[in-house]
Design a protein around this motif. Structure first.
Motif, short mmCIF file in Angstrom:
data_model
loop_
_atom_site.label_atom_id
_atom_site.label_comp_id
_atom_site.label_asym_id
_atom_site.label_seq_id
_atom_site.Cartn_x
_atom_site.Cartn_y
_atom_site.Cartn_z
N HIS A 147 -26.01 -61.49 73.29
CA HIS A 147 -27.06 -62.28 73.92
C HIS A 147 -28.44 -61.80 73.47
N LYS A 148 -28.60 -60.49 73.29
CA LYS A 148 -29.87 -59.95 72.81
C LYS A 148 -30.19 -60.46 71.41
N THR A 149 -29.19 -60.45 70.54
CA THR A 149 -29.39 -60.96 69.18
C THR A 149 -29.67 -62.46 69.20
N PHE A 150 -29.01 -63.18 70.08
CA PHE A 150 -29.25 -64.62 70.20
C PHE A 150 -30.71 -64.90 70.53
N LEU A 151 -31.26 -64.18 71.50
CA LEU A 151 -32.66 -64.38 71.87
C LEU A 151 -33.59 -64.01 70.71
N HIS A 152 -33.21 -62.98 69.95
CA HIS A 152 -34.01 -62.61 68.78
C HIS A 152 -34.00 -63.72 67.75
N ILE A 153 -32.84 -64.34 67.51
CA ILE A 153 -32.76 -65.43 66.53
C ILE A 153 -33.58 -66.63 66.99
N VAL A 154 -33.51 -66.94 68.28
CA VAL A 154 -34.31 -68.04 68.82
C VAL A 154 -35.79 -67.80 68.57
N ASP A 155 -36.24 -66.57 68.83
CA ASP A 155 -37.65 -66.23 68.62
C ASP A 155 -38.01 -66.29 67.13
N LEU A 156 -37.05 -65.91 66.28
CA LEU A 156 -37.31 -65.89 64.84
C LEU A 156 -37.50 -67.28 64.27
N VAL A 157 -36.72 -68.25 64.74
CA VAL A 157 -36.74 -69.60 64.14
C VAL A 157 -37.60 -70.58 64.91
N LYS A 158 -38.25 -70.14 65.99
CA LYS A 158 -38.98 -71.09 66.82
C LYS A 158 -40.12 -71.82 66.11
N PRO A 159 -40.70 -71.28 65.00
CA PRO A 159 -41.69 -72.09 64.29
C PRO A 159 -41.11 -73.39 63.71
N SER A 160 -39.80 -73.42 63.47
CA SER A 160 -39.17 -74.61 62.88
C SER A 160 -38.23 -75.33 63.83
N VAL A 161 -37.65 -74.63 64.78
CA VAL A 161 -36.72 -75.25 65.74
C VAL A 161 -37.44 -75.37 67.08
N HIS A 162 -37.79 -76.59 67.46
CA HIS A 162 -38.61 -76.82 68.65
C HIS A 162 -37.78 -77.50 69.75
N ASP A 163 -38.31 -77.43 70.97
CA ASP A 163 -37.77 -78.25 72.04
C ASP A 163 -37.99 -79.72 71.71
N SER A 164 -37.02 -80.56 72.04
CA SER A 164 -37.16 -82.01 71.84
C SER A 164 -37.62 -82.64 73.15
N VAL A 165 -38.66 -83.48 73.05
CA VAL A 165 -39.19 -84.14 74.24
C VAL A 165 -39.21 -85.64 74.02
N ASN A 166 -39.15 -86.37 75.11
CA ASN A 166 -39.26 -87.83 75.05
C ASN A 166 -40.70 -88.20 74.72
N PRO A 167 -40.94 -88.92 73.62
CA PRO A 167 -42.31 -89.24 73.23
C PRO A 167 -43.05 -90.14 74.22
N LEU A 168 -42.29 -90.86 75.04
CA LEU A 168 -42.92 -91.76 76.01
C LEU A 168 -43.22 -91.08 77.33
N THR A 169 -42.25 -90.31 77.83
CA THR A 169 -42.42 -89.70 79.15
C THR A 169 -42.79 -88.22 79.09
N GLY A 170 -42.57 -87.61 77.95
CA GLY A 170 -42.84 -86.18 77.84
C GLY A 170 -41.75 -85.32 78.46
#
Length: 305
Positions: free
Chosen positions: A106-129
């Motif tokens: 789990h610690k490594t998972f969080l590190h990978i998420v932090d590492l790739v966050k410049p390219s892997v973003h949360d997806s949001v609804n463009p109309l409602t946010g």
């Protein structure tokens, strides 16, 4: 390992058979026509009646819902996603369980998420946010697929998403790993100080001096669509694969890699024609240091560069 698997995935992503895709699309259209014909046949032969019973009304509602889903191209999805539970429920955060499911702690998972966050973003609804999907889930989908293998359908079912969505998330994750992890874990030509530290570390572990790096190959399951090419990918273990070769130093850093060779080839043949071997033959001391060695298992022959 994640970097290696992402190189492999991006290589495979370029392989496709347009003919088979067209054939599959025609099959999908034929299935659609058959579905509608069967639905209208059931409707006309008493799928629902005018008796007014609750069960008849339920059948009618189910029929209309099914027909509506089909008409807009929607397909029913699993209500629960095991992958989503693994990354959101603390019950699964303990390393034995999390590592077994996502293939990292789990610690490594969080590190990978932090590492790739410049390219892997949360997806949001463009109309409602409103939040559609989190970056943590996308990373988990990528790690699950690359770590466990299997078909796209299996990954989609486990993750509770469609096949196209699963492919999109894995491609996005693989590209992000190459963009943001390669510089850290595949730094390129080592300098003199690093070579000496690698040699000392290997000697401490295995009591063998002057080893600057190691090399080994692995077979990744893959079968070509076209039958005439399958024999080229039939490996000595008895199944079809792509052979990948990686060069690693004592600190688990990638020095270089050869990805995408037919499984029928040998480790030694691929290494002998690799870019890194050519560089070492040109300037051995720059890559291995003074008197440096590269070692591998019995699948490799002796080479004095």
């Amino acid at each position: 390992t994640a970097l290696f698997l992402c190189f492999h995935h991006l290589f495979l992503n370029g392989i496709g058979n347009s003919t088979s895709r067209k054939r599959k699309r025609r099959a999908d259209i034929e299935f659609d026509d058959s579905f509608l014909e069967a639905a209208f046949f059931l409707k006309s032969t008493g799928f629902s009646s005018d008796s007014g019973s609750d069960s008849d009304e339920s059948d009618e509602d189910e029929y209309q819902s099914l027909l509506c889903q089909h008409s807009i191209g929607a397909k029913p999805r699993p209500r629960e996603s095991m992958v989503r539970a693994w990354i959101t429920d603390p019950f699964w955060f303990e390393d034995p369980d999390f590592n077994r499911n996502i293939r990292v702690s789990h610690k490594t998972f969080l590190h990978i998420v932090d590492l790739v966050k410049p390219s892997v973003h949360d997806s949001v609804n463009p109309l409602t946010g409103a939040l559609r999907e989190t970056k943590e889930f996308k990373v988990a989908v990528g790690l699950y697929h690359l770590g466990h293998g299997g078909t796209w359908r299996m990954t989609a079912n486990v993750c509770g998403i469609g096949v196209a969505t699963a492919k999109s998330y894995v491609k996005q994750f693989a590209g992000a790993i190459i963009a943001h992890a390669k510089a850290l874990y595949m730094p390129g030509k080592p300098d003199r100080d690093r070579l000496e530290r690698c040699k000392r570390k290997f000697a401490e572990r295995h009591n063998i001096g002057d080893v600057a790096m190691t090399v080994d190959g692995t077979h990744v399951p893959w079968t070509p669509d076209q039958a005439r090419y399958r024999e080229d990918y039939h490996n000595y273990k008895g199944w079809h694969s792509i052979l990948c070769l990686m060069f690693i130093d004592s600190f688990y850093m990638f020095v270089d890699g050869e990805v995408g060779h037919p499984g029928r080839q040998s480790d030694s043949a691929i290494a002998g024609h690799s870019w890194l071997f050519h560089q070492i033959r040109t300037n051995r001391e720059a890559w291995l240091g003074e008197g440096g060695l590269m070692i591998g298992d019995g699948g490799f022959g002796n080479d004095d560069f």
